[in-house]
Design an enzyme around this catalytic site. Structure first.
Site, PDB file in Angstrom:
ATOM      1  N   GLY A  46       0.845  -1.193   0.000  1.00 59.30           N
ATOM      2  CA  GLY A  46       0.000   0.000   0.000  1.00 59.30           C
ATOM      3  C   GLY A  46       0.878   1.240   0.000  1.00 59.30           C
ATOM      4  N   GLN A  51       3.315   9.898   1.175  1.00 55.17           N
ATOM      5  CA  GLN A  51       4.601   9.189   1.260  1.00 55.17           C
ATOM      6  C   GLN A  51       5.501   9.478   0.062  1.00 55.17           C
ATOM      7  OE1 GLN A  51       2.511   5.282   2.338  1.00 55.17           O
ATOM      8  NE2 GLN A  51       4.433   5.090   3.446  1.00 55.17           N
ATOM      9  N   CYS A  94       5.957  -0.098   7.554  1.00 56.60           N
ATOM     10  CA  CYS A  94       5.630   1.105   6.781  1.00 56.60           C
ATOM     11  C   CYS A  94       6.836   1.472   5.936  1.00 56.60           C
ATOM     12  CB  CYS A  94       5.281   2.257   7.727  1.00 56.60           C
ATOM     13  SG  CYS A  94       4.818   3.784   6.864  1.00 56.60           S
ATOM     14  N   LEU A  95       6.602   1.769   4.667  1.00 55.39           N
ATOM     15  CA  LEU A  95       7.704   2.134   3.776  1.00 55.39           C
ATOM     16  C   LEU A  95       8.378   3.423   4.225  1.00 55.39           C
ATOM     17  CD1 LEU A  95       6.089   1.250   0.326  1.00 55.39           C
ATOM     18  CD2 LEU A  95       7.805  -0.059   1.614  1.00 55.39           C
ATOM     19  N   HIS A 136      -4.339   1.575   7.809  1.00 52.53           N
ATOM     20  CA  HIS A 136      -2.958   2.078   7.859  1.00 52.53           C
ATOM     21  C   HIS A 136      -2.779   3.236   6.873  1.00 52.53           C
ATOM     22  CE1 HIS A 136       1.593   1.325   7.919  1.00 52.53           C
ATOM     23  NE2 HIS A 136       1.438   2.073   6.846  1.00 52.53           N
ATOM     24  N   GLU A 137      -3.272   3.045   5.640  1.00 53.99           N
ATOM     25  CA  GLU A 137      -3.116   4.095   4.617  1.00 53.99           C
ATOM     26  C   GLU A 137      -3.968   5.322   4.938  1.00 53.99           C
ATOM     27  OE1 GLU A 137      -0.720   3.574   2.941  1.00 53.99           O
ATOM     28  OE2 GLU A 137      -0.588   1.403   2.957  1.00 53.99           O
ATOM     29  N   HIS A 140      -2.358   7.628   7.264  1.00 52.23           N
ATOM     30  CA  HIS A 140      -1.370   8.519   6.616  1.00 52.23           C
ATOM     31  C   HIS A 140      -2.032   9.818   6.120  1.00 52.23           C
ATOM     32  CE1 HIS A 140       2.433   6.336   6.459  1.00 52.23           C
ATOM     33  NE2 HIS A 140       1.861   5.252   5.967  1.00 52.23           N
TER      34      HIS A 140
HETATM   35  O1  GNR Z   1       3.961  -2.485   2.555  1.00 53.70           O
HETATM   36  C1  GNR Z   1       3.330  -2.343   3.598  1.00 53.70           C
HETATM   37  N1  GNR Z   1       3.018  -3.429   4.342  1.00 53.70           N
HETATM   38  C2  GNR Z   1       2.121  -3.391   5.405  1.00 53.70           C
HETATM   39  C3  GNR Z   1       2.087  -4.479   6.260  1.00 53.70           C
HETATM   40  C4  GNR Z   1       1.210  -4.494   7.312  1.00 53.70           C
HETATM   41  C5  GNR Z   1       0.366  -3.461   7.518  1.00 53.70           C
HETATM   42  C6  GNR Z   1       0.396  -2.337   6.699  1.00 53.70           C
HETATM   43  C7  GNR Z   1       1.268  -2.318   5.643  1.00 53.70           C
HETATM   44  S1  GNR Z   1       1.283  -0.957   4.587  1.00 53.70           S
HETATM   45  C8  GNR Z   1       2.951  -0.989   4.060  1.00 53.70           C
HETATM   46  C9  GNR Z   1       3.217   0.076   3.016  1.00 53.70           C
HETATM   47  C10 GNR Z   1       3.024   1.433   3.640  1.00 53.70           C
HETATM   48  O2  GNR Z   1       3.803   1.965   4.374  1.00 53.70           O
HETATM   49  N2  GNR Z   1       1.906   2.055   3.363  1.00 53.70           N
HETATM   50  O3  GNR Z   1       1.648   3.261   3.914  1.00 53.70           O
HETATM   51 NI    NI Z   2       2.762   3.323   5.776  1.00 50.29          NI
END
Ligand code: GNR
Ligand code: NI
Length: 177
Positions: A46, A51, A94-95, A136-137, A140
Site C-alpha cells: 500500500g 509518502q 511502513c515504507l 494504515h493508509e 497517513h
Molecule cells: O507495505 C506495507 N506493508 C504493510 C504491512 C502491514 C500493515 C500495513 C502495511 S502498509 C505498508 C506500506 C506502507 O507503508 N503504506 O503506507
Molecule cells: Ni505506511
C-alpha cells in the site's frame, strides 16, 4: 511512469493532513500510476500520496501475491463509514519507517466509501489484510503513523533511531570542511 523518492521518518511532511482531491483528472491518474510503480518497486502492499510528498487524500493498494496477476486499487477521498466491533492484531510495517515492525490492534472490519480512479463513487466492506491496510493508509492521510498506535516508549525509541539515521545520512553543513 516514475518511481518517486519515499518520504522517510522523521520528515515532518508525514505529519501533514492531506487535502481532499477536487478533480479526478489525468494528472491525478498519473500520480496514481507513479504511486503504484513506487509501491511495486519498494516493494510494499500500500502507499499513501503523502509518502511521495503529495498532500492529497489518495492511496493505492495491491494485495495480490507474487504468483498472481497484479491487482492495483486506487482509493480517492476514502472515508470509513462503519467500523466492526471486533478487533484484530497484525504485525505492521511502513515504507516510511523502513525495517521496523510492530503489532497494531485495529477494527477487524471496516466499510469504506471512496472514489475510484474513474471518479466513480464506490463502497467496500473490508476484512482481513485489506481492512488493516486501508486503515494504515487512511491514517497517513491524517498524518498518523502506525507507531502512533504502539507504546510511547517504543515509539520514542523508533523516532530517536530514525533521527540519528537522518543525521548520519545528511551531516549539517557546519560540520563540512
Ligand atoms: O507495505 C506495507 N506493508 C504493510 C504491512 C502491514 C500493515 C500495513 C502495511 S502498509 C505498508 C506500506 C506502507 O507503508 N503504506 O503506507
Ligand atoms: Ni505506511
Amino acid at each position: 511512469m516514475t518511481i518517486k523518492p519515499l518520504v522517510i521518518l522523521p520528515d515532518p511532511v508525514l505529519r501533514q493532513v492531506s487535502k481532499p482531491v477536487e478533480r479526478v483528472d489525468g494528472a491525478l491518474g498519473k500520480l496514481a500510476d507513479d504511486m503504484l510503480e513506487t509501491m511495486y518497486d519498494a516493494p510494499g502492499i500500500g502507499l499513501a500520496a503523502i509518502q511521495v510528498g503529495e498532500p492529497l487524500r489518495m492511496l493505492v493498494i495491491d494485495l495480490s501475491r507474487e504468483d498472481e496477476p497484479a491487482a492495483p486499487q486506487v482509493f480517492i477521498n476514502p472515508e470509513i463509514v462503519e467500523k466492526g466491533a471486533a478487533a484484530s492484531v497484525y504485525e505492521e510495517g511502513c515504507l516510511s519507517i523502513p525495517d521496523y515492525y510492530a503489532e497494531v490492534e485495529r477494527p477487524a472490519t471496516v466499510r469504506v466509501r471512496y472514489l475510484d480512479r474513474d471518479g466513480k463513487l464506490r463502497e467496500v466492506a473490508a476484512e482481513g489484510l485489506l481492512a488493516t491496510c486501508l486503515q494504515h493508509e487512511m491514517d497517513h492521510l491524517d498524518g498518523v503513523l502506525f507507531i502512533d498506535h504502539i507504546s510511547k516508549l517504543k515509539r520514542d525509541m523508533v523516532v530517536k533511531k530514525f533521527k540519528k539515521l537522518a543525521r548520519d545520512r545528511q551531516p549539517p553543513r557546519r560540520m563540512v570542511g
